[in-house]
Design a protein around this motif. Sequence first.
Motif, short mmCIF file in Angstrom:
data_model
loop_
_atom_site.label_atom_id
_atom_site.label_comp_id
_atom_site.label_asym_id
_atom_site.label_seq_id
_atom_site.Cartn_x
_atom_site.Cartn_y
_atom_site.Cartn_z
N GLY A 189 0.81 -1.21 0.00
CA GLY A 189 0.00 0.00 0.00
C GLY A 189 0.84 1.25 0.00
O GLY A 189 2.00 1.24 -0.42
N ASP A 190 0.28 2.36 0.50
CA ASP A 190 0.98 3.64 0.43
C ASP A 190 1.32 4.24 1.79
O ASP A 190 1.68 5.42 1.86
N SER A 191 1.22 3.47 2.86
CA SER A 191 1.83 3.93 4.11
C SER A 191 3.34 3.79 3.93
O SER A 191 3.81 2.86 3.26
N ARG A 192 4.10 4.70 4.51
CA ARG A 192 5.52 4.81 4.15
C ARG A 192 6.47 4.59 5.32
O ARG A 192 6.12 4.78 6.48
N CYS A 193 7.71 4.24 4.93
CA CYS A 193 8.84 4.19 5.86
C CYS A 193 9.91 5.14 5.33
O CYS A 193 10.34 5.04 4.18
N VAL A 253 -7.35 -7.09 -0.18
CA VAL A 253 -8.00 -6.67 -1.42
C VAL A 253 -7.98 -7.75 -2.49
O VAL A 253 -8.95 -7.91 -3.25
N ALA A 254 -6.91 -8.52 -2.59
CA ALA A 254 -6.80 -9.51 -3.66
C ALA A 254 -5.90 -10.66 -3.22
O ALA A 254 -5.04 -10.51 -2.34
N GLU A 255 -6.10 -11.79 -3.84
CA GLU A 255 -5.24 -12.96 -3.69
C GLU A 255 -4.55 -13.24 -5.02
O GLU A 255 -5.18 -13.13 -6.06
N PRO A 256 -3.26 -13.59 -5.02
CA PRO A 256 -2.38 -13.65 -3.85
C PRO A 256 -1.86 -12.27 -3.46
O PRO A 256 -1.83 -11.36 -4.30
N GLN A 262 -4.64 8.43 -5.90
CA GLN A 262 -4.44 7.76 -4.62
C GLN A 262 -5.01 6.34 -4.57
O GLN A 262 -4.96 5.69 -3.54
N ALA A 263 -5.54 5.86 -5.69
CA ALA A 263 -6.03 4.48 -5.73
C ALA A 263 -4.87 3.52 -5.49
O ALA A 263 -3.79 3.67 -6.06
N LEU A 264 -5.10 2.53 -4.64
CA LEU A 264 -4.05 1.59 -4.29
C LEU A 264 -3.98 0.44 -5.29
O LEU A 264 -5.01 -0.05 -5.76
N THR A 265 -2.78 0.00 -5.59
CA THR A 265 -2.58 -1.17 -6.45
C THR A 265 -2.29 -2.42 -5.62
O THR A 265 -2.34 -3.52 -6.14
N ASP A 305 5.48 3.54 -2.88
CA ASP A 305 4.02 3.43 -2.83
C ASP A 305 3.47 2.43 -3.83
O ASP A 305 3.91 2.39 -5.00
N HIS A 306 2.50 1.65 -3.39
CA HIS A 306 1.73 0.79 -4.29
C HIS A 306 0.43 1.55 -4.62
O HIS A 306 -0.61 1.31 -4.02
N SER A 307 0.55 2.49 -5.55
CA SER A 307 -0.57 3.35 -5.90
C SER A 307 -0.56 3.61 -7.40
O SER A 307 0.46 3.43 -8.08
#
Length: 243
Positions: A121-125, A172-175, A164-167, A139-141
């Motif tokens: 996702g888009d939370s960051r380090c 949300v999805a498998e796998p 801002q849509a997440l990829t 970011d996975h966006s």
Amino acid sequence: MSALAERLRSAARTDTGKVRARNEDAFLDLPERRLWVVADGMGGHERGALASRLIVDRLAGLPDERDLQVRVQGLRRCLHEINRRLHQQLTVTAERPDPVIGSTVVALLLEGARGACVWAGDSRCYLWRRGRLYQLSRDHSLEQQLLDRGELSPQQAARHPAAQALTRAIGVAEPLSLDILEFDIFPGDVFLLCSDGLYRELSVGALGAALSLPSPQLAIRRLFDEVLGGAARDNLSAVVVRP
């Protein structure tokens, strides 16, 4: 306990912000376990809050191993299990309108002179090192995807209606696909985990100025004062870790 673990200092905080009715963020601040997490839930009607809380509660229960690779693999397995559980719940409730239930996650693990960041996702380090700010996570966006492909400039990508849509996200999805970055730790390093409600409201300079302060508590206070002094349009969460 290692010398690094004895020196570790951290502080964490979350806030609903000024616009949202509820807080769907959650965090984990466990310096004694060398583990920190921020999760930003999505789904509304408290479903996002349940997803983010499930993530931090399950990760808090991981065994306290002393091998970084073992810890990373255990964290990965735990997130995959949570993803399956949330995805199954999504499938069962798919006839309902807006059946989203999921969460971003970013986790930091430290062990000795090594560390690892795991995220979806888009939370960051971020890493503050020798007066410079580095974004360790990516970011996975959709915005980042458009930038990676070179289809739009940073300014155009930021203005895209679905920027801002997440990829990727948990549930949300498998796998599930997780990114993992391992790195060396140096004296003076400072780490920041945060949800997008915090970093989208602050400049790189503001983030660096906060992380340059002498304690995690002061850094957290500065970050939240800056955001809450402005629009604070989203939930915001942050964890600051200073070896």
